[in-house]
Enzyme design. Structure first.
Site, mmCIF file in Angstrom:
data_model
loop_
_atom_site.group_PDB
_atom_site.id
_atom_site.type_symbol
_atom_site.label_atom_id
_atom_site.label_comp_id
_atom_site.label_asym_id
_atom_site.label_seq_id
_atom_site.Cartn_x
_atom_site.Cartn_y
_atom_site.Cartn_z
ATOM 1 N N LYS A 80 0.874 -1.174 0.106
ATOM 2 C CA LYS A 80 -0.081 -0.022 -0.011
ATOM 3 C C LYS A 80 0.898 1.140 -0.140
ATOM 4 O O LYS A 80 1.835 1.339 0.609
ATOM 5 C CB LYS A 80 -1.041 -0.147 1.201
ATOM 6 C CG LYS A 80 -1.852 1.319 1.534
ATOM 7 C CD LYS A 80 -2.593 0.990 2.589
ATOM 8 C CE LYS A 80 -3.810 2.142 2.780
ATOM 9 N NZ LYS A 80 -4.578 2.295 3.942
ATOM 10 N N SER A 159 -9.643 2.276 3.347
ATOM 11 C CA SER A 159 -8.642 3.090 2.393
ATOM 12 C C SER A 159 -7.706 2.258 1.571
ATOM 13 O O SER A 159 -7.280 2.652 0.486
ATOM 14 C CB SER A 159 -7.684 4.203 3.093
ATOM 15 O OG SER A 159 -6.774 3.203 4.196
ATOM 16 N N SER A 183 -9.943 0.145 7.505
ATOM 17 C CA SER A 183 -9.149 0.101 6.272
ATOM 18 C C SER A 183 -8.455 -1.241 5.633
ATOM 19 O O SER A 183 -8.099 -1.160 4.217
ATOM 20 C CB SER A 183 -8.053 1.234 5.939
ATOM 21 O OG SER A 183 -8.818 2.369 6.327
#
Length: 512
Positions: A80, A159, A183
């Protein structure tokens, strides 16, 4: 081999590499081609084939010399874009960190990145996410949303949306993510993959671009709980560079042990060894069902799917216990005071002076700060900075921030009362299946989608999402499992037993 390379789990990849049925370079090339062919999903912000192939060749050379580093050696993955990396730009999906050179280049790797590289993994690039990890849809990325492979018109959750999409679409077997308020768990649920957020302090936050420092925690995405275990086990461990990293944890027997790689796997094995009846591997497990997780606000299709999963847990030997988390609804206002307050402080470092975006024209230093931040930050990030600055300002600190911290403690206490009655807490991850992209314009309504993931984050507890079936329009639904502190092993054992009896985690979106 019946399965194609992109359909293999980590154990199958390790076996194939060891048996020389394929090489890491062959596997990496295959997955890079799939990533390139599915750019429309928006899962990646940066991919470097040359770097990935160089790492794959190095892995193959180690294996040829009999020096493979373990089960992850030669396995392609992506990080990420919240973890800083030396090999790739780190932007946190924000224009603020793009600057003139195409993206901020860190002089060091995040601890999680370094640990996985030491394990021999092949990093192909960085995945899309909500800007600075602020959002639950991946629509807040400055570079466009990631798209759900089950329906490309829908959000993948956030997210860590790009990381979830990469696994769901079979572009990669595993990816890393971060979970501040849900997330990892929410995008895992909405895309039909397995995701786990460990106990706060289990994995190092060093090199993670900070959003809310008392909440941020590294996590993983995988197809199965077994694969998630392999990755999270390599990431876990004490780090002297992270003041919030735990030096000791509790093992499956409750004894204090060192927080180090491999401990979660040993805990899973300990829980599995206690299962006397293979047909009832969860015998003796008490699963708590908070009444607040099954009331008003949960879509009927999600509720029905989760209930069916609970019936399966019961069939596997678990006992369902009614419990209560009475302050669940308070988790929304508590989180959206504490997290923005910490964000307003953490993001003050992005001022256009040392790195990242700087306004082209300004009259003085203050004007440069103002214009650089106005141009570089997106609307959701600005909203949270303003909220956080307000609640920390003189005259409001006691009324808002201090009260929120007191309520946070009470939310954590509620969980401990539940764990006196049960071993694991279960319920939905998200109130609904994935919604259409662009369909939600009210930020407060968007925040409400985190109602079931925020309590565990505020308490610092481990939680995971396990594919539990499908709801409206054939879209995935996740079963949330929450454990007590350092009980990742119990969660993963529970998930493994459920996945051994079901095949939801093996189903792929059509065309992938």
């Amino acid at each position: 081999m019946n399965k194609q390379l992109h359909q293999l789990g980590l154990a199958e990849i390790a076996q194939g590499l060891e048996a020389k049925r394929f090489s890491s370079e062959e596997l990496t090339r295959h997955l890079l081609a799939r990533i390139d062919a599915h750019r429309e999903l928006g899962a990646f912000l940066h991919v470097d084939p040359e770097h990935a192939l160089a790492q794959a060749r190095a892995s193959d050379a180690r294996r040829a010399q009999g020096a493979a580093r373990g089960a992850l050696d030669g396995v392609p993955l992506a990080h990420k874009d919240i973890f800083v990396t030396t090999a790739f730009p780190s932007t946190a999906a924000s224009k603020m960190l793009v600057g003139e050179q195409g993206g901020y280049r860190s002089p060091f790797d995040a601890t999680v990145v370094a640990q996985l590289e030491a394990a021999g993994t092949v990093a192909v690039g960085k995945t899309n996410c909500d800007e600075f990890a602020m959002g639950g849809s991946n629509e807040n990325s400055a570079f466009g949303p990631a798209r759900n492979p089950w329906d490309a018109t829908r959000i993948p959750g956030g997210s860590s949306g790009g990381s979830a999409v990469a696994v769901a679409a079979r572009l990669l077997p595993v990816t890393t993510g971060t979970d501040t308020g849900g997330s990892v768990r929410q995008p895992a649920a909405l895309t039909g993959v397995t995701g786990i957020k460990p106990t706060y302090g289990r994995c190092s936050r060093y090199g993670m671009i900070a959003f809310a420092s008392s909440l941020d925690q590294a996590g993983v995405f995988a197809h199965s709980a077994s694969d998630a275990l392999t990755l999270i086990d390599a990431m876990a461990g004490f780090d002297t560079r992270d003041a919030t990293s735990a030096e000791q944890v509790r093992d499956a027997g409750g004894a204090a042990v060192a927080n180090q790689a491999g401990q979660i796997g040993r805990d899973v094995a300990a829980h599995a060894a206690r299962a006397a009846d293979a047909a009832r591997p969860l015998a003796g497990l008490r699963v708590g069902l908070p009444k607040e997780f099954f009331g008003e606000g949960v879509a009927p299709d999600v509720a029905a799917t989760v209930r069916s999963a609970l019936v399966e847990l019961e069939r596997l030997g678990a006992t369902l216990v009614d419990v209560s988390l009475p302050r669940t609804e308070l988790s929304i206002p508590v989180y959206y005071i504490i997290a923005p307050a910490e964000a307003s402080s953490n993001l003050s470092r992005f001022d256009g002076v040392r790195y990242g975006h700087r306004a082209a024209q300004y009259t003085d230093l203050l004007d440069m700060y103002r214009k650089s931040r106005s141009e570089g930050f997106g609307p959701e990030v600005k909203r949270r900075i303003m909220i956080g600055t307000y609640v920390l300002s003189h005259g409001y600190y006691d009324a808002y921030y201090l009260q929120a911290q007191k309520l946070r403690r009470m939310i954590a206490d509620d969980f401990q009362q539940c764990f006196a009655q049960c071993d694991v807490i279960a319920g939905p991850v998200s109130p609904t299946v994935a919604r259409p992209i662009g369909s939600q314009t009210d930020p407060v309504a968007e925040y409400l989608a985190d109602i079931f993931t925020l309590p565990a984050s505020l308490a610092g507890l481990p939680g995971m999402s396990v594919p539990a079936g499908f709801g409206e329009a054939g879209l995935p639904v996740g079963l949330q499992l929450i454990g007590n502190y350092w009980q990742e092993g119990r969660l993963l054992h529970t998930a493994q037993a459920f996945q051994a009896a079901t095949d939801f985690h093996l189903r792929a979106p059509e065309g992938f």
